[in-house]
Design a protein around this motif. Structure first.
Motif, PDB file in Angstrom:
ATOM      1  N   SER A 203       0.830  -1.211   0.000  1.00 20.82           N
ATOM      2  CA  SER A 203       0.000   0.000   0.000  1.00 20.82           C
ATOM      3  C   SER A 203       0.863   1.258   0.000  1.00 20.82           C
ATOM      4  O   SER A 203       0.505   2.261  -0.631  1.00 20.82           O
ATOM      5  N   ARG A 204       2.006   1.206   0.683  1.00 25.82           N
ATOM      6  CA  ARG A 204       2.916   2.363   0.672  1.00 25.82           C
ATOM      7  C   ARG A 204       3.466   2.600  -0.723  1.00 25.82           C
ATOM      8  O   ARG A 204       3.654   3.752  -1.139  1.00 25.82           O
ATOM      9  N   THR A 205       3.722   1.527  -1.431  1.00 22.62           N
ATOM     10  CA  THR A 205       4.209   1.663  -2.809  1.00 22.62           C
ATOM     11  C   THR A 205       3.157   2.333  -3.680  1.00 22.62           C
ATOM     12  O   THR A 205       3.450   3.288  -4.412  1.00 22.62           O
ATOM     13  N   ILE A 206       1.917   1.852  -3.629  1.00 16.27           N
ATOM     14  CA  ILE A 206       0.843   2.437  -4.438  1.00 16.27           C
ATOM     15  C   ILE A 206       0.614   3.894  -4.061  1.00 16.27           C
ATOM     16  O   ILE A 206       0.399   4.758  -4.925  1.00 16.27           O
ATOM     17  N   ALA A 207       0.699   4.189  -2.772  1.00 18.95           N
ATOM     18  CA  ALA A 207       0.420   5.546  -2.277  1.00 18.95           C
ATOM     19  C   ALA A 207       1.445   6.568  -2.754  1.00 18.95           C
ATOM     20  O   ALA A 207       1.196   7.781  -2.654  1.00 18.95           O
ATOM     21  N   GLN A 208       2.583   6.120  -3.279  1.00 17.14           N
ATOM     22  CA  GLN A 208       3.573   7.055  -3.801  1.00 17.14           C
ATOM     23  C   GLN A 208       3.031   7.851  -4.984  1.00 17.14           C
ATOM     24  O   GLN A 208       3.529   8.942  -5.281  1.00 17.14           O
ATOM     25  N   ASP A 209       2.029   7.288  -5.668  1.00 22.21           N
ATOM     26  CA  ASP A 209       1.413   7.994  -6.789  1.00 22.21           C
ATOM     27  C   ASP A 209      -0.034   8.296  -6.405  1.00 22.21           C
ATOM     28  O   ASP A 209      -0.908   7.430  -6.534  1.00 22.21           O
ATOM     29  N   PRO A 210      -0.324   9.506  -5.919  1.00 23.05           N
ATOM     30  CA  PRO A 210      -1.682   9.829  -5.452  1.00 23.05           C
ATOM     31  C   PRO A 210      -2.742   9.657  -6.538  1.00 23.05           C
ATOM     32  O   PRO A 210      -3.876   9.280  -6.236  1.00 23.05           O
ATOM     33  N   GLY A 211      -2.365   9.927  -7.802  1.00 26.28           N
ATOM     34  CA  GLY A 211      -3.317   9.785  -8.889  1.00 26.28           C
ATOM     35  C   GLY A 211      -3.752   8.352  -9.078  1.00 26.28           C
ATOM     36  O   GLY A 211      -4.948   8.055  -9.227  1.00 26.28           O
ATOM     37  N   ILE A 212      -2.799   7.418  -9.054  1.00 24.20           N
ATOM     38  CA  ILE A 212      -3.114   5.998  -9.198  1.00 24.20           C
ATOM     39  C   ILE A 212      -3.910   5.517  -7.990  1.00 24.20           C
ATOM     40  O   ILE A 212      -4.882   4.768  -8.128  1.00 24.20           O
ATOM     41  N   GLY A 213      -3.500   5.965  -6.799  1.00 24.83           N
ATOM     42  CA  GLY A 213      -4.213   5.555  -5.593  1.00 24.83           C
ATOM     43  C   GLY A 213      -5.668   5.991  -5.598  1.00 24.83           C
ATOM     44  O   GLY A 213      -6.574   5.210  -5.282  1.00 24.83           O
ATOM     45  N   SER A 214      -5.911   7.241  -5.991  1.00 18.54           N
ATOM     46  CA  SER A 214      -7.290   7.743  -5.997  1.00 18.54           C
ATOM     47  C   SER A 214      -8.125   7.047  -7.061  1.00 18.54           C
ATOM     48  O   SER A 214      -9.313   6.747  -6.839  1.00 18.54           O
ATOM     49  N   MET A 215      -7.518   6.751  -8.213  1.00 17.22           N
ATOM     50  CA  MET A 215      -8.249   6.034  -9.258  1.00 17.22           C
ATOM     51  C   MET A 215      -8.565   4.607  -8.834  1.00 17.22           C
ATOM     52  O   MET A 215      -9.609   4.054  -9.194  1.00 17.22           O
ATOM     53  N   LEU A 216      -7.677   4.004  -8.049  1.00 18.00           N
ATOM     54  CA  LEU A 216      -7.932   2.656  -7.561  1.00 18.00           C
ATOM     55  C   LEU A 216      -9.170   2.649  -6.667  1.00 18.00           C
ATOM     56  O   LEU A 216     -10.019   1.742  -6.770  1.00 18.00           O
ATOM     57  N   PHE A 217      -9.295   3.651  -5.804  1.00 16.07           N
ATOM     58  CA  PHE A 217     -10.493   3.748  -4.963  1.00 16.07           C
ATOM     59  C   PHE A 217     -11.749   3.894  -5.826  1.00 16.07           C
ATOM     60  O   PHE A 217     -12.804   3.340  -5.514  1.00 16.07           O
ATOM     61  N   ARG A 218     -11.621   4.624  -6.924  1.00 18.76           N
ATOM     62  CA  ARG A 218     -12.775   4.803  -7.814  1.00 18.76           C
ATOM     63  C   ARG A 218     -13.155   3.486  -8.483  1.00 18.76           C
ATOM     64  O   ARG A 218     -14.344   3.145  -8.576  1.00 18.76           O
ATOM     65  N   VAL A 219     -12.163   2.741  -8.958  1.00 25.31           N
ATOM     66  CA  VAL A 219     -12.437   1.483  -9.654  1.00 25.31           C
ATOM     67  C   VAL A 219     -13.138   0.489  -8.739  1.00 25.31           C
ATOM     68  O   VAL A 219     -14.072  -0.210  -9.155  1.00 25.31           O
ATOM     69  N   VAL A 220     -12.707   0.406  -7.480  1.00 25.47           N
ATOM     70  CA  VAL A 220     -13.283  -0.604  -6.585  1.00 25.47           C
ATOM     71  C   VAL A 220     -14.654  -0.202  -6.046  1.00 25.47           C
ATOM     72  O   VAL A 220     -15.249  -0.949  -5.269  1.00 25.47           O
ATOM     73  N   GLN A 221     -15.166   0.946  -6.488  1.00 25.43           N
ATOM     74  CA  GLN A 221     -16.563   1.272  -6.191  1.00 25.43           C
ATOM     75  C   GLN A 221     -17.507   0.525  -7.121  1.00 25.43           C
ATOM     76  O   GLN A 221     -18.731   0.586  -6.953  1.00 25.43           O
ATOM     77  N   SER A 222     -16.941  -0.182  -8.106  1.00 24.98           N
ATOM     78  CA  SER A 222     -17.751  -0.971  -9.032  1.00 24.98           C
ATOM     79  C   SER A 222     -18.611  -1.981  -8.280  1.00 24.98           C
ATOM     80  O   SER A 222     -18.238  -2.492  -7.215  1.00 24.98           O
ATOM     81  N   ALA A 223     -19.752  -2.301  -8.888  1.00 24.10           N
ATOM     82  CA  ALA A 223     -20.634  -3.324  -8.309  1.00 24.10           C
ATOM     83  C   ALA A 223     -19.943  -4.676  -8.218  1.00 24.10           C
ATOM     84  O   ALA A 223     -20.342  -5.535  -7.426  1.00 24.10           O
ATOM     85  N   VAL A 224     -18.892  -4.873  -9.010  1.00 25.43           N
ATOM     86  CA  VAL A 224     -18.133  -6.130  -8.961  1.00 25.43           C
ATOM     87  C   VAL A 224     -17.603  -6.386  -7.552  1.00 25.43           C
ATOM     88  O   VAL A 224     -17.527  -7.535  -7.101  1.00 25.43           O
TER      89      VAL A 224
END
Length: 291
Positions: free
Chosen positions: A54-75
């Motif tokens: 998670s620390r690795t992903i958090a180094q790029d705030p743009g990727i991290g925020s988009m990841l939160f958006r993707v996992v809002q999917s009904a999937v």
């Protein structure tokens, strides 16, 4: 990216010559963001500590925020709400989250050099197809054995050759009529005008980004399902084609490709003509819930 001849190993002689000419004209394959490269190395070496990842992903705030958006999917509804990157990694899975990050990272690796409106329209279409593909994959997973994170990768990457060509050729958007939402790429016209094939370019991007072979093949042949022998790649193309069809239906625009592939797609996914309208309603309801 320096031209890598090993990427051409599976291409025909004519395809290789065409790609080499494009590289000579200045075509470049996007490089992976540093955060993605680091994350893939950690996963490949067996790192399983979600705090480290998670620390690795958090180094790029743009990727991290988009990841939160993707996992809002009904999937991922059974895991929601997500309150941290660690929670996403634990609930979705390490490799699966890695695939989602790969898909997300592509948009940051292909920024608009010109024609911002066309780039925004491309990414909106790509993300919609990806989301629909994830939902279809989840619905058909027991039949097809394709998982939502894999469908997400294929959905985002399947047309990624288009923005690569958009970056290189200033007239590509105009010549391919990308300002008209009812039009998409005509392969024959693309070849005639630019001596290029966005499917092959996308395949090379997939290989350079080390996507699974069957996903690379699905990118290469997503307009030509009958050329695929690998079962997983053929199934992925069927999911992509159905997602594209559902996208067109939702946008109320014509899909000239559907009639030529519908029988192969439905057969591959274990669907019948009579069950398709109901599936569309189910998928669309879930898609619009988080759109």
């Amino acid at each position: 990216m320096v031209f890598d001849k090993t990427l051409l190993v599976d291409l025909s002689g004519e395809e290789s010559k065409s790609v080499k000419r494009l590289f000579d004209k200045g075509i470049t394959i996007p490089t992976q963001p540093r955060v993605l490269h680091q994350l893939q190395e950690q996963l490949a070496s067996g790192v399983a500590d979600v705090r480290v990842l998670s620390r690795t992903i958090a180094q790029d705030p743009g990727i991290g925020s988009m990841l939160f958006r993707v996992v809002q999917s009904a999937v991922f509804r059974k895991f929601q709400p997500f309150d941290s990157l660690e929670h996403i990694l634990q609930a979705v899975g390490l490799q699966q989250t890695g695939n989602l990050v790969r898909a997300i990272a592509l948009s940051s690796a292909l920024p608009a050099k010109h024609n911002q409106k066309a780039f925004e329209a491309y990414w909106a279409r790509s993300q919609a197809v990806s989301e629909l593909a994830m939902l279809i994959a989840e619905d058909r997973v027991t039949v097809c054995n394709i998982f939502p994170d894999q469908a997400c990768l294929a959905g985002i990457f399947h047309d990624c050759g288009v923005p690569v060509l958009m970056q290189r050729f200033s007239t590509y958007c105009k010549d391919m009529h990308l300002d008209d939402p009812e039009n998409w790429i005509d392969l024959a016209e693309e070849d005639a005008r630019f001596n290029a094939d966005h499917c092959v370019i996308g395949y090379l991007v997939g290989r350079h980004w080390k996507l699974p072979d069957f996903i690379c093949d699905s990118i290469r042949y997503h307009h030509d399902i009958n050329r695929i022998e690998n079962h997983a790649a053929r199934t992925m193309v069927a999911i992509l084609q159905l997602a594209i069809h559902f996208y067109h239906l939702n946008q109320r625009i014509n899909n000239p490709e559907w009639d030529g592939v519908r029988h192969e797609v439905l057969d591959e996914l274990g669907l019948g003509e009579d069950t398709l309208p109901e599936l569309f309603d189910v998928i669309l309801e879930r898609y619009n819930r988080t759109a």
